[in-house]
Design a protein around this motif. Sequence first.
Motif, PDB file in Angstrom:
ATOM      1  N   GLN A 277       0.836  -1.200   0.000  1.00  0.00           N
ATOM      2  CA  GLN A 277       0.000   0.000   0.000  1.00  0.00           C
ATOM      3  C   GLN A 277       0.876   1.257   0.000  1.00  0.00           C
ATOM      4  O   GLN A 277       1.751   1.408   0.848  1.00  0.00           O
ATOM      5  CB  GLN A 277      -0.934   0.033   1.223  1.00  0.00           C
ATOM      6  CG  GLN A 277      -1.986  -1.037   1.210  1.00  0.00           C
ATOM      7  CD  GLN A 277      -1.518  -2.348   1.834  1.00  0.00           C
ATOM      8  OE1 GLN A 277      -0.386  -2.513   2.204  1.00  0.00           O
ATOM      9  NE2 GLN A 277      -2.421  -3.310   1.921  1.00  0.00           N
ATOM     10  N   THR A 278       0.619   2.112  -0.967  1.00  0.00           N
ATOM     11  CA  THR A 278       1.372   3.368  -1.080  1.00  0.00           C
ATOM     12  C   THR A 278       0.470   4.589  -0.954  1.00  0.00           C
ATOM     13  O   THR A 278       0.929   5.711  -1.099  1.00  0.00           O
ATOM     14  CB  THR A 278       2.106   3.442  -2.435  1.00  0.00           C
ATOM     15  OG1 THR A 278       1.142   3.321  -3.489  1.00  0.00           O
ATOM     16  CG2 THR A 278       3.160   2.348  -2.542  1.00  0.00           C
ATOM     17  N   ARG A 279      -0.819   4.339  -0.705  1.00  0.00           N
ATOM     18  CA  ARG A 279      -1.768   5.448  -0.558  1.00  0.00           C
ATOM     19  C   ARG A 279      -2.583   5.259   0.711  1.00  0.00           C
ATOM     20  O   ARG A 279      -2.888   4.131   1.117  1.00  0.00           O
ATOM     21  CB  ARG A 279      -2.711   5.530  -1.764  1.00  0.00           C
ATOM     22  CG  ARG A 279      -1.972   5.778  -3.059  1.00  0.00           C
ATOM     23  CD  ARG A 279      -2.863   5.951  -4.262  1.00  0.00           C
ATOM     24  NE  ARG A 279      -3.981   5.017  -4.274  1.00  0.00           N
ATOM     25  CZ  ARG A 279      -5.049   5.134  -5.052  1.00  0.00           C
ATOM     26  NH1 ARG A 279      -5.142   6.136  -5.878  1.00  0.00           N
ATOM     27  NH2 ARG A 279      -6.004   4.245  -5.017  1.00  0.00           N
ATOM     28  N   PHE A 280      -2.957   6.399   1.316  1.00  0.00           N
ATOM     29  CA  PHE A 280      -3.798   6.407   2.508  1.00  0.00           C
ATOM     30  C   PHE A 280      -4.913   7.404   2.284  1.00  0.00           C
ATOM     31  O   PHE A 280      -4.679   8.526   1.832  1.00  0.00           O
ATOM     32  CB  PHE A 280      -2.993   6.813   3.751  1.00  0.00           C
ATOM     33  CG  PHE A 280      -3.847   6.982   4.978  1.00  0.00           C
ATOM     34  CD1 PHE A 280      -4.238   5.871   5.721  1.00  0.00           C
ATOM     35  CD2 PHE A 280      -4.280   8.229   5.374  1.00  0.00           C
ATOM     36  CE1 PHE A 280      -5.047   6.020   6.841  1.00  0.00           C
ATOM     37  CE2 PHE A 280      -5.082   8.390   6.490  1.00  0.00           C
ATOM     38  CZ  PHE A 280      -5.470   7.283   7.225  1.00  0.00           C
ATOM     39  N   LEU A 281      -6.155   6.985   2.594  1.00  0.00           N
ATOM     40  CA  LEU A 281      -7.315   7.858   2.417  1.00  0.00           C
ATOM     41  C   LEU A 281      -8.151   7.838   3.683  1.00  0.00           C
ATOM     42  O   LEU A 281      -8.496   6.768   4.193  1.00  0.00           O
ATOM     43  CB  LEU A 281      -8.159   7.385   1.225  1.00  0.00           C
ATOM     44  CG  LEU A 281      -9.468   8.127   0.973  1.00  0.00           C
ATOM     45  CD1 LEU A 281      -9.231   9.602   0.679  1.00  0.00           C
ATOM     46  CD2 LEU A 281     -10.237   7.478  -0.158  1.00  0.00           C
TER      47      LEU A 281
ATOM     48  N   ASP B  65       6.081   9.392   8.806  1.00  0.00           N
ATOM     49  CA  ASP B  65       7.258   8.988   9.571  1.00  0.00           C
ATOM     50  C   ASP B  65       8.151   8.139   8.673  1.00  0.00           C
ATOM     51  O   ASP B  65       7.729   7.078   8.197  1.00  0.00           O
ATOM     52  CB  ASP B  65       6.805   8.192  10.801  1.00  0.00           C
ATOM     53  CG  ASP B  65       7.950   7.729  11.677  1.00  0.00           C
ATOM     54  OD1 ASP B  65       9.138   7.861  11.285  1.00  0.00           O
ATOM     55  OD2 ASP B  65       7.664   7.212  12.773  1.00  0.00           O
ATOM     56  N   PRO B  66       9.411   8.565   8.447  1.00  0.00           N
ATOM     57  CA  PRO B  66      10.291   7.799   7.560  1.00  0.00           C
ATOM     58  C   PRO B  66      10.640   6.404   8.085  1.00  0.00           C
ATOM     59  O   PRO B  66      11.015   5.529   7.312  1.00  0.00           O
ATOM     60  CB  PRO B  66      11.558   8.667   7.454  1.00  0.00           C
ATOM     61  CG  PRO B  66      11.453   9.689   8.516  1.00  0.00           C
ATOM     62  CD  PRO B  66      10.035   9.781   8.951  1.00  0.00           C
ATOM     63  N   ASP B  67      10.481   6.165   9.390  1.00  0.00           N
ATOM     64  CA  ASP B  67      10.792   4.855   9.968  1.00  0.00           C
ATOM     65  C   ASP B  67       9.560   3.957  10.117  1.00  0.00           C
ATOM     66  O   ASP B  67       9.696   2.794  10.520  1.00  0.00           O
ATOM     67  CB  ASP B  67      11.446   5.035  11.346  1.00  0.00           C
ATOM     68  CG  ASP B  67      12.771   5.763  11.258  1.00  0.00           C
ATOM     69  OD1 ASP B  67      13.494   5.558  10.256  1.00  0.00           O
ATOM     70  OD2 ASP B  67      13.076   6.561  12.168  1.00  0.00           O
ATOM     71  N   ALA B  68       8.376   4.465   9.802  1.00  0.00           N
ATOM     72  CA  ALA B  68       7.146   3.687  10.009  1.00  0.00           C
ATOM     73  C   ALA B  68       7.003   2.585   8.969  1.00  0.00           C
ATOM     74  O   ALA B  68       7.282   2.781   7.783  1.00  0.00           O
ATOM     75  CB  ALA B  68       5.934   4.604   9.959  1.00  0.00           C
TER      76      ALA B  68
ATOM     77  N   ALA C 262       6.443   7.653   5.536  1.00  0.00           N
ATOM     78  CA  ALA C 262       6.695   8.934   4.857  1.00  0.00           C
ATOM     79  C   ALA C 262       6.512   8.851   3.342  1.00  0.00           C
ATOM     80  O   ALA C 262       6.147   9.844   2.708  1.00  0.00           O
ATOM     81  CB  ALA C 262       8.090   9.437   5.188  1.00  0.00           C
ATOM     82  N   ASP C 263       6.719   7.680   2.742  1.00  0.00           N
ATOM     83  CA  ASP C 263       6.581   7.560   1.282  1.00  0.00           C
ATOM     84  C   ASP C 263       5.139   7.236   0.855  1.00  0.00           C
ATOM     85  O   ASP C 263       4.878   7.002  -0.316  1.00  0.00           O
ATOM     86  CB  ASP C 263       7.554   6.534   0.720  1.00  0.00           C
ATOM     87  CG  ASP C 263       7.338   5.143   1.301  1.00  0.00           C
ATOM     88  OD1 ASP C 263       6.583   5.015   2.299  1.00  0.00           O
ATOM     89  OD2 ASP C 263       7.920   4.175   0.769  1.00  0.00           O
ATOM     90  N   THR C 264       4.197   7.260   1.780  1.00  0.00           N
ATOM     91  CA  THR C 264       2.786   7.011   1.484  1.00  0.00           C
ATOM     92  C   THR C 264       2.127   8.334   1.107  1.00  0.00           C
ATOM     93  O   THR C 264       2.342   9.342   1.756  1.00  0.00           O
ATOM     94  CB  THR C 264       2.060   6.389   2.706  1.00  0.00           C
ATOM     95  OG1 THR C 264       2.712   5.183   3.051  1.00  0.00           O
ATOM     96  CG2 THR C 264       0.605   6.131   2.423  1.00  0.00           C
TER      97      THR C 264
END
Length: 147
Positions: A57-61, A74-77, A139-141
């Motif tokens: 998953q690369t998207r969040f809605l 968060d880059p570590d999440a 963070a990349d989401t």
Amino acid sequence: MNGSVRRNVRKLAMPAALLIPALILTSCVFGSDLFGVSNTRHSAEEDFSYTIDVTSQTRFLLQGINGTVDLVGDPDATTVEVWGTRKVKSESVSDARRNLEDLLVLVATTADRVTVRTDQPEDTHGRSFIVNYQVIIPADTHGSARP
């Protein structure tokens, strides 16, 4: 002719006289849902928390917002964390508690997206339904929120 008109009026007036006590009884049985709440001075609330493993998953809605949203990348999440408070405001604490079960936070995932949706009654009968969200995503989401 006047006599018959008066009799007809009396016949029509009698059912109306019986209808008023029925309406009063109905309002006592069904409470504020029939006429709506008169104020929102009292409230009931409940916390919620979800952790969703992120694979592809690369998207969040976040959908159906009626409250605050704090969204942090968060880059570590490696998971999506969603927590917050569901809250109903009504004319009594007991009415707010009863209606809290109609305010839901639903989580769904697809191959490329995590969706969090607020589900609440369309007709609130004057109550306030509020969900305050705290969200941490990788963070990349690509994240978005909409009503």
